[in-house]
Write an enzyme that holds these catalytic residues in place. Structure first.
Site, PDB file in Angstrom:
ATOM      1  N   SER A 111     -11.430 -70.901 -79.158  1.00 29.84           N
ATOM      2  CA  SER A 111     -10.576 -69.948 -78.449  1.00 29.84           C
ATOM      3  C   SER A 111      -9.623 -70.688 -77.507  1.00 29.84           C
ATOM      4  CB  SER A 111     -11.448 -68.922 -77.716  1.00 29.84           C
ATOM      5  OG  SER A 111     -10.670 -67.826 -77.287  1.00 29.84           O
ATOM      6  N   GLY A 137     -12.630 -68.876 -73.226  1.00 30.29           N
ATOM      7  CA  GLY A 137     -12.667 -67.913 -72.137  1.00 30.29           C
ATOM      8  C   GLY A 137     -11.298 -67.552 -71.599  1.00 30.29           C
TER       9      GLY A 137
END
Length: 553
Positions: free
Chosen positions: A203, A124
């Site tokens: 991520s 995120g």
């Protein structure tokens, strides 16, 4: 000593609640915890267990405090708690609060003890997300693994970095280490082995686990790492100028006294979490986000990172543990939604799109590198729909591929022989076609995570409508990930898959994962050589924030 203590807490009680739900109560060091079996899954889930306590008020940027404990049974049910962040539509049923440091534990319905544990760090961009952005139920259904997901502080709460006593930086990484310490102390209660923990992330979570692997503060808390689509040397991972970032955000929410350092510090210490989450910086053109990990200036017992990842890797002074490291083939699809706007901006001033971790002595030097990039990727033509795949390749390489492969090579140069490099390329026919192309599809950012995990608010968890081929690919990746979590080798002896050696300093070999599994040579060799030549001359190392004015070191 600890082994004998663990054995005291393994006992659990399985009953059926008055609502007909099968429940399990474990006796943990915190106190008894009740989890439930969800009807469609043969696993017990313990939701929302406090693993630490987030400080509030002027101390809200410090390391977390110890978690709460209890005498009465704690009902581990999902209360939707997430950490403060920019409000989005998917948060409608979420409970945003500062004291958000909770974990979910996924436990198979088995009497086996000392199971391997995988801890997943959500992604995120360090500014949004929550513990179950992606759900690990299918990994746990094998009855061989326990999984843990958790919240950590985000944005300014987690990564504001002024280098002072009250705002030293890396609060979010300190939350992650607190979670690992909680696992070390508590996971035996749930049937897990505290000495066999794999740390995984996707991520920004991938960048996080890649950093923690280098941190002395996290040493010994895990023994394998799976970074999925993110690297510790990526331009978005470490703040290059933490003070300037702090000033930029403060200005964006209306604070004007940014040039007075102590006024700036006081602004952040007194700001509400609504103010600290009012803005989001997801679309910066230089491959960075505003609040991310930093190199800490003040060194203490809870410091996470006191030197650049590049320097640490070059020296080789870190604990070398097995590493399953890779990316999806078209990570740059991450920037496809911005194409119509960014193509024009790239044609107007390409310099704005250079990675932030490049530095140049003169404007002529910078222009020379820009010319090289335009020639290499766009053949000296304007960025347009005609070369949209080159646009995707550019962002694939600068944000993800080059940093990942660069880090893998640095590991190999440091003598680390258990770094398993892969590229994931499977694309299901249900995926959208890339605009301006003749039926081209690509494996997007973190596509391998979507294959391994089950889903959540981030993506659809329902697998009943997936193609048979995609289900086979998902089962293949889950087997490989499970092999690594259990053995430290993605293809252990006896497997029907091709033998998978560790990557060498040349960048070879890597495994292609998708509808087929094939061992290949160096990954993206020409593109990586191109960026290596640029970074050898122009790489800008991140540094800690400078001392505050009128103070001593």
């Amino acid at each position: 000593m600890w082994t004998s203590l663990c054995l005291l807490f393994v006992a659990c009680i399985v009953t059926v609640s008055s609502e007909g739900r099968v429940e399990r109560v474990v006796k943990s060091p915190q106190g008894p915890v009740r989890g439930f079996k969800e009807n469609e899954d043969d696993i017990f889930i313990f939701y929302g267990i406090p693993y630490a306590t987030a400080p509030t008020g002027p101390q809200k940027f410090n390391a977390p405090y110890p978690p709460s404990a209890w005498l009465q049974t704690f009902d581990a049910v999902d209360k939707g708690v997430i950490c403060p962040q920019y409000k989005e539509d998917w948060m409608e049923n979420k409970n945003m609060q500062e004291n958000c440091l909770i974990a979910n534990v996924y436990v198979p319905d088995t009497n086996k003890k000392k199971l391997p544990v995988v801890v997943y760090v959500h992604g995120g961009a360090f500014i949004r997300g929550y513990l179950d952005f992606a759900v690990p139920k299918n990994l746990v259904k094998t009855k061989e693994i326990i999984a843990v997901t958790f919240n950590y502080r985000l944005g300014a709460h987690g990564f504001l970095c002024l280098g002072t006593d009250d705002i030293p930086g890396n609060a979010g990484l300190k939350d992650q280490i607190a979670l690992l310490r909680w696992v070390n102390k508590n996971i035996a209660s749930y049937g897990g082995n505290p000495e066999d923990v794999t740390l995984a992330g996707y991520s920004a979570g991938s960048a996080s686990v890649d950093l923690l692997m280098l941190s002395p503060s996290a040493m010994g808390l895990f023994n394998k790492v799976i970074p999925e689509s993110g690297a510790n040397v990526a331009p978005f991972t470490i703040q290059l100028d933490p003070i300037e970032n702090a000033k930029s955000y403060a200005k964006s929410v209306g604070f004007e006294g940014v040039d007075d350092f102590y006024a700036l510090e006081n602004f952040y210490k007194t700001a509400s979490h609504d103010v600290l989450t009012e803005k989001v910086f997801l679309n910066k053109t230089d491959n960075t986000f505003i609040f991310t990990p930093c190199i800490e200036r003040k060194v203490g017992s809870d410091s996470v990172l006191t030197d650049s990842p590049y320097n640490i890797l070059k020296r080789g002074k870190y604990k070398k543990i097995p590493l399953l490291y890779g990316l999806a083939k078209m990570e740059g699809l991450f920037r496809l939604p911005l194409f119509e706007v960014w193509k024009d901006k790239m044609n107007e001033n390409f310099a704005d799109f250079l990675p932030a971790d490049l530095t140049f002595k003169t404007e002529d030097e910078k222009e020379g590198v820009i010319k090289q990039i335009k020639k290499f990727y766009f053949n000296d033509k304007a960025v347009s729909g005609n070369n949209i795949l080159s646009y995707i390749d550019y962002f694939t390489d600068t944000i993800f591929a080059f940093p990942i492969i660069r880090a893998a090579k640095l590991h190999a140069e440091a003598g680390h022989d258990k770094v398993y490099l892969y590229e994931y390329d499977y694309v299901d026919e249900s995926m959208p076609v890339i605009p301006y192309t003749n039926n081209v599809r690509g494996a997007d950012h973190c596509s391998q995570t979507l294959a391994v995990m089950d889903g959540s608010g981030w993506f659809n968890a329902n697998e009943t409508n997936l193609s048979k081929e995609y289900l086979n690919v998902k089962n293949l990746l889950r087997d490989i990930w499970s092999n690594f979590i259990i053995t430290g080798n993605p293809v252990p002896p006896g497997s029907t898959l091709p033998k998978w050696p560790g990557v060498e300093a040349s960048g070879s070999p890597h495994m292609l994962l998708g509808s087929t599994v094939e061992l290949r040579g160096a990954l993206l060799q020409d593109r990586m050589a191109f960026w290596s030549s640029i970074y050898e001359k122009h790489y800008r190392l991140p540094v800690p924030p400078p001392p505050p004015p009128h103070t001593e070191l």
